[in-house]
Design an enzyme around this catalytic site. Structure first.
Site, short mmCIF file in Angstrom:
data_model
loop_
_atom_site.label_atom_id
_atom_site.label_comp_id
_atom_site.label_asym_id
_atom_site.label_seq_id
_atom_site.Cartn_x
_atom_site.Cartn_y
_atom_site.Cartn_z
N PRO A 11 0.79 -1.23 0.00
CA PRO A 11 0.00 0.00 0.00
C PRO A 11 0.82 1.28 0.00
O PRO A 11 1.84 1.39 0.69
CB PRO A 11 -0.82 -0.11 1.30
CG PRO A 11 -0.14 -1.14 2.11
CD PRO A 11 0.52 -2.08 1.17
N ASN A 12 0.32 2.21 -0.78
CA ASN A 12 0.84 3.58 -0.90
C ASN A 12 2.11 3.69 -1.73
O ASN A 12 2.55 4.81 -2.03
CB ASN A 12 1.03 4.23 0.48
CG ASN A 12 -0.29 4.39 1.21
OD1 ASN A 12 -1.23 4.96 0.67
ND2 ASN A 12 -0.38 3.85 2.41
N ARG A 19 5.18 12.21 -3.30
CA ARG A 19 4.99 12.74 -1.95
C ARG A 19 6.18 12.32 -1.09
O ARG A 19 6.82 11.31 -1.37
CB ARG A 19 3.73 12.14 -1.28
CG ARG A 19 2.47 12.27 -2.05
CD ARG A 19 1.57 13.34 -1.47
NE ARG A 19 0.19 13.18 -1.87
CZ ARG A 19 -0.27 13.24 -3.11
NH1 ARG A 19 0.56 13.42 -4.11
NH2 ARG A 19 -1.56 13.10 -3.38
N TYR A 24 11.21 9.01 1.07
CA TYR A 24 11.16 7.90 0.11
C TYR A 24 11.86 8.19 -1.21
O TYR A 24 11.88 7.33 -2.09
CB TYR A 24 9.70 7.50 -0.13
CG TYR A 24 9.05 6.95 1.12
CD1 TYR A 24 9.48 5.76 1.68
CD2 TYR A 24 8.02 7.64 1.75
CE1 TYR A 24 8.91 5.26 2.84
CE2 TYR A 24 7.43 7.15 2.91
CZ TYR A 24 7.88 5.96 3.45
OH TYR A 24 7.32 5.47 4.61
N ASN A 76 7.98 -5.88 -1.12
CA ASN A 76 7.91 -4.72 -0.23
C ASN A 76 6.43 -4.61 0.17
O ASN A 76 5.63 -4.03 -0.57
CB ASN A 76 8.39 -3.44 -0.91
CG ASN A 76 8.40 -2.26 0.06
OD1 ASN A 76 7.86 -2.35 1.16
ND2 ASN A 76 9.02 -1.17 -0.35
N ALA A 79 3.30 -1.00 4.71
CA ALA A 79 2.80 -1.03 6.10
C ALA A 79 2.32 -2.42 6.52
O ALA A 79 2.37 -2.75 7.73
CB ALA A 79 1.68 -0.01 6.25
N GLU A 100 12.61 -9.87 1.24
CA GLU A 100 11.90 -8.69 1.74
C GLU A 100 12.75 -7.46 1.44
O GLU A 100 13.96 -7.45 1.72
CB GLU A 100 11.71 -8.85 3.25
CG GLU A 100 11.09 -7.64 3.93
CD GLU A 100 10.98 -7.82 5.45
OE1 GLU A 100 11.41 -8.88 5.97
OE2 GLU A 100 10.48 -6.90 6.10
N HIS A 102 12.84 -3.07 1.70
CA HIS A 102 12.29 -1.76 2.08
C HIS A 102 13.20 -0.67 1.57
O HIS A 102 14.44 -0.80 1.64
CB HIS A 102 12.14 -1.65 3.60
CG HIS A 102 11.23 -2.69 4.16
ND1 HIS A 102 9.87 -2.60 4.03
CD2 HIS A 102 11.49 -3.86 4.78
CE1 HIS A 102 9.32 -3.68 4.57
NE2 HIS A 102 10.29 -4.46 5.02
N LEU A 103 12.61 0.40 1.12
CA LEU A 103 13.39 1.55 0.66
C LEU A 103 14.15 2.18 1.82
O LEU A 103 15.31 2.58 1.68
CB LEU A 103 12.44 2.59 0.04
CG LEU A 103 11.69 2.09 -1.20
CD1 LEU A 103 10.45 2.95 -1.45
CD2 LEU A 103 12.61 2.12 -2.41
N THR A 104 13.48 2.28 2.95
CA THR A 104 14.07 2.94 4.12
C THR A 104 14.59 1.88 5.10
O THR A 104 14.22 0.70 5.01
CB THR A 104 13.00 3.80 4.85
OG1 THR A 104 11.93 2.94 5.28
CG2 THR A 104 12.46 4.89 3.92
N ARG A 109 13.67 3.88 12.29
CA ARG A 109 12.48 4.73 12.26
C ARG A 109 11.66 4.52 13.55
O ARG A 109 12.23 4.23 14.58
CB ARG A 109 11.68 4.44 10.98
CG ARG A 109 12.49 4.75 9.70
CD ARG A 109 11.69 4.56 8.44
NE ARG A 109 10.52 5.43 8.42
CZ ARG A 109 9.58 5.40 7.48
NH1 ARG A 109 9.67 4.52 6.47
NH2 ARG A 109 8.55 6.22 7.51
N ARG A 113 7.97 -0.03 13.45
CA ARG A 113 8.46 -0.54 12.15
C ARG A 113 9.54 -1.60 12.31
O ARG A 113 9.96 -2.24 11.35
CB ARG A 113 8.97 0.61 11.29
CG ARG A 113 7.88 1.56 10.84
CD ARG A 113 8.37 2.58 9.85
NE ARG A 113 7.53 3.76 9.86
CZ ARG A 113 6.41 3.91 9.16
NH1 ARG A 113 6.01 2.97 8.34
NH2 ARG A 113 5.69 5.01 9.26
O1 CA2 Z 1 10.71 1.73 3.46
C1 CA2 Z 1 9.83 1.07 2.88
O2 CA2 Z 1 9.96 0.62 1.73
C2 CA2 Z 1 8.50 0.83 3.60
O3 CA2 Z 1 8.05 -0.48 3.25
C3 CA2 Z 1 7.55 1.89 3.10
C4 CA2 Z 1 6.18 1.85 3.78
C5 CA2 Z 1 6.34 1.84 5.29
O4 CA2 Z 1 5.07 1.67 5.90
C6 CA2 Z 1 7.27 0.75 5.77
O5 CA2 Z 1 7.43 0.86 7.17
C7 CA2 Z 1 8.63 0.88 5.11
C8 CA2 Z 1 5.35 3.04 3.37
C9 CA2 Z 1 5.11 3.14 1.90
C10 CA2 Z 1 4.48 4.46 1.62
O6 CA2 Z 1 5.00 4.94 0.42
C11 CA2 Z 1 4.87 6.27 0.16
C12 CA2 Z 1 5.63 6.76 -0.86
C13 CA2 Z 1 5.55 8.09 -1.15
C14 CA2 Z 1 4.72 8.92 -0.44
C15 CA2 Z 1 3.96 8.43 0.59
C16 CA2 Z 1 4.03 7.09 0.88
#
Ligand code: CA2
Length: 151
Positions: A11-12, A19, A24, A76, A79, A100, A102-104, A109, A113
């Site tokens: 999601p997202n 954003r 990100y 990925n 959430a 698995e 994750h970008l971050t 964090r 998380r």
């Molecule tokens: O770091 C990651 O890749 C995450 O999976 C990103 C998720 C977050 O909930 C995980 O803890 C770590 C959030 C993805 C939301 O992506 C967005 C990208 C741009 C703007 C807003 C949200």
């Protein structure tokens, strides 16, 4: 026919590059897809690149990867990483290795998380390296396939 790697985004992640660039980055999900297809070409994989905001759809794609005999899954789960027993169960039920991504750096964090249901059943985990983590995951799956290891 080339073996397929499923790259599944939660999601997202469709908002990437539009954003919160401080968190990100500026790459869009389309940029990540291009990177994955290039990594797939380098390693002899076809890429099925998918994104959904719905937990059940992610579960269905993990099952589909298993039925299709995919070479691997790069996941990925966004959430849902931190909440989804359904995704944990789907991974546990498949013979396909899951990396698995994750970008971050989820360990640097908020405390919530640091818990990943996915990590408990993933073959490997890459986080904090931005989009290049996806390419590294695909290279890792190629290494596993070379070892003849699918679990
Ligand atoms: O770091 C990651 O890749 C995450 O999976 C990103 C998720 C977050 O909930 C995980 O803890 C770590 C959030 C993805 C939301 O992506 C967005 C990208 C741009 C703007 C807003 C949200």
């Amino acid at each position: 026919m080339k073996p397929t790697v499923y790259v599944i985004n939660g999601p997202n992640l469709n908002l990437l590059g539009t954003r919160e660039p401080d968190k990100y980055g500026r790459a869009t999900l389309a940029d990540v897809e291009t990177l994955c297809r290039e990594a797939g070409d380098r390693h002899g994989f076809a890429i099925a690149f998918l994104q959904s905001n719905h937990e059940g759809e992610l579960v269905s794609w993990i099952q589909e990867a298993g039925r299709a005999g995919a070479a691997g899954i790069v996941l990925n789960a966004a959430a849902y990483t931190h909440t989804s027993v359904a995704i944990l169960d789907a991974i546990a039920a498949t013979a396909v290795p899951v990396i698995e991504v994750h970008l971050t750096n989820i360990h640097a964090r908020e405390p919530f998380r640091r818990t990943s249901y996915v990590s408990q059943v993933a073959k490997g985990v890459i986080c904090g390296l931005g989009p290049q983590g996806y390419g590294l995951a695909i290279a890792g799956l190629a290494g596993l396939a070379g070892q003849g290891s699918r679990t």
